[in-house]
Design an enzyme around this catalytic site. Structure first.
Site, PDB file in Angstrom:
ATOM      1  N   ASN A 252       0.803  -1.221   0.000  1.00 53.16           N
ATOM      2  CA  ASN A 252       0.000   0.000   0.000  1.00 53.16           C
ATOM      3  C   ASN A 252       0.839   1.277   0.000  1.00 53.16           C
ATOM      4  O   ASN A 252       0.299   2.379   0.072  1.00 53.16           O
ATOM      5  CB  ASN A 252      -0.977   0.011   1.185  1.00 53.16           C
ATOM      6  CG  ASN A 252      -0.292   0.113   2.535  1.00 53.16           C
ATOM      7  OD1 ASN A 252       0.920   0.239   2.620  1.00 53.16           O
ATOM      8  ND2 ASN A 252      -1.065   0.030   3.596  1.00 53.16           N
ATOM      9  N   LYS A 253       2.168   1.134  -0.093  1.00 51.65           N
ATOM     10  CA  LYS A 253       3.029   2.301  -0.032  1.00 51.65           C
ATOM     11  C   LYS A 253       3.255   2.917  -1.423  1.00 51.65           C
ATOM     12  O   LYS A 253       3.037   2.262  -2.441  1.00 51.65           O
ATOM     13  CB  LYS A 253       4.380   1.943   0.603  1.00 51.65           C
ATOM     14  CG  LYS A 253       4.261   1.431   2.037  1.00 51.65           C
ATOM     15  CD  LYS A 253       3.642   2.477   2.951  1.00 51.65           C
ATOM     16  CE  LYS A 253       3.728   2.113   4.428  1.00 51.65           C
ATOM     17  NZ  LYS A 253       2.900   0.970   4.813  1.00 51.65           N
ATOM     18  N   ASN A 254       3.723   4.168  -1.439  1.00 53.58           N
ATOM     19  CA  ASN A 254       3.944   4.861  -2.713  1.00 53.58           C
ATOM     20  C   ASN A 254       4.963   4.140  -3.580  1.00 53.58           C
ATOM     21  O   ASN A 254       4.837   4.103  -4.802  1.00 53.58           O
ATOM     22  CB  ASN A 254       4.414   6.290  -2.453  1.00 53.58           C
ATOM     23  CG  ASN A 254       3.360   7.134  -1.771  1.00 53.58           C
ATOM     24  OD1 ASN A 254       2.418   6.615  -1.182  1.00 53.58           O
ATOM     25  ND2 ASN A 254       3.512   8.448  -1.839  1.00 53.58           N
TER      26      ASN A 254
END
Length: 386
Positions: free
Chosen positions: A186-188
């Site tokens: 879910n991280k950039n």
């Protein structure tokens, strides 16, 4: 009125391109799928991104924090100060190394650790500070490090959400003490699961390497020794190849997220939800990477619960999240003596925050759909209409 004709809009969606998918296939065909050349390349490019500081990659952003604490010499009898508004991993790793987590409340405007309260929480047992950059927005780094230097404290930055963020024009990770990043899905920037630890010198980098894989050092063909108690935290080459593909797009990813965040602010401006008291995130486009767009619900003005609100959005094809409940209200931490009422700003935020969809593939029409839906739900359930 619910809308079901649109494709479901999740609150997050990983951006993995075809070149990366092909690169993963090449790694799988290569026969070297655990830690190897892709991992080395990933570390090299991460190091370049943070100005040449040593970086070691790991299989999660949780173990990076734990290893950071160990490198900083934190252990039994020590205290580590962190925030009451974070994911439980931040405090869990403090307990894992035998230390005591000391929590402080957040600044209600910026949603990060209140640095005034940080100074008051320092005791002779304090060994380190673990700030958290919620949603990708850093704390005041100048003041944080001034406090740390004044009290001779180590800093382990929980920058899990802040890859690509900056402070006064300098990238998070390019300065400071130990810096922990997460590359969860879910991280950039993602490696599916994974993390990285930015270190101060080659000695710390070597120690991190040992902690990563059972404390083993190899020499020659058959020389082997173990001189520290390490674990099994290495990143696979498959994951590293995903991370490389994502890392090489970080600038465009960050720019697109900033554009989408601005669209949210523009769409919410003057709408029913804001008029009722919907809280918007700090409008910091200089430093934040806009990892999340979190609103707070004006629950005292609505005749529905947060869960019901999220359920109504789901019926309209919109996914949401909660990031996070107040840490000290989890059972594990209540059992350690924390109680309701100790950190009122974190409790209010924890009880009312909702994370809205924000990822590069979104369109302006997606933003408009989310905001229109929220305005309609708030107008429909406003207490004055009950």
């Amino acid at each position: 009125m619910t809308q079901t004709s649109r494709p479901f809009l999740p609150f997050v969606k990983p951006d993995i391109d075809e070149e990366t998918i092909q690169g993963v296939a090449d790694v799988l065909r290569s026969g070297w799928i655990t830690t190897g050349p892709q991992n080395q390349q990933f570390e090299a490019e991460l190091s370049a991104f943070v100005g040449g500081r040593p970086v070691r990659a790991f299989n999660s952003g949780t173990c990076t924090m734990e290893i950071g604490l160990r490198i900083a010499g934190v252990g039994a009898g020590d205290e580590v100060i962190t925030t009451a508004m974070t994911w439980v991993s931040t405090a869990n790793v403090i307990i894992e190394v035998g230390a005591t987590p000391v929590l402080v409340d957040i600044d209600s405007a910026k949603r990060n650790m209140d640095l005034n309260l940080l100074e008051r929480a320092i005791t002779p047992r304090t060994k380190a500070i673990m700030p958290v950059f919620l949603g990708g927005l850093p704390v005041d780094m100048d003041r944080l490090y001034a406090i740390a230097r004044a009290h001779k404290l180590r800093v382990i930055e929980d920058a899990a959400q802040a890859f690509g963020s900056s402070w006064n024009g300098k990238r998070i990770g390019a300065f400071g003490d130990l810096v922990s990043f997460s590359f969860h899905a879910n991280k950039n920037v993602t490696s599916i699961e994974g993390g990285a630890l930015v270190l101060n010198d080659e000695d710390e980098a070597e120690l991190a390497r040992k902690y990563r894989l059972q404390g083993i050092t190899r020499t020659g063909f058959d020389g082997m020794d173990c001189d520290v108690l390490g674990g099994k935290y290495n990143l696979t080459d498959v994951a590293a190849r995903v991370g490389l593909g994502s890392l090489r797009k970080v600038e465009s990813i960050t720019q697109r997220r900033r554009e989408l965040a601005q669209l949210y602010f523009d769409a919410f401006d003057g709408g029913a939800a804001v008029k009722l008291g919907l809280g918007l995130p700090p409008r910091n486009f200089k430093d934040s990477n806009w990892h999340m767009f979190q609103v707070t619900l004006p629950l005292d003005q609505l005749n529905l619960t947060r869960a019901q609100f999220m359920g109504e959005l789901k019926e309209r094809g919109i996914g949401t999240g909660v990031h996070y409940p107040a840490l000290h209200l989890f059972t594990l931490y209540r059992e350690r003596g924390f109680k309701e009422g100790m950190f009122p700003h974190a409790e209010h935020f924890g009880a009312s925050n909702v994370t809205l969809p924000l990822f590069p593939q979104m369109s302006a029409e997606d933003i408009a759909h989310v905001v229109t839906s929220i305005d309609e739900i708030c107008a429909q359930h406003a207490r004055l209409h009950a």
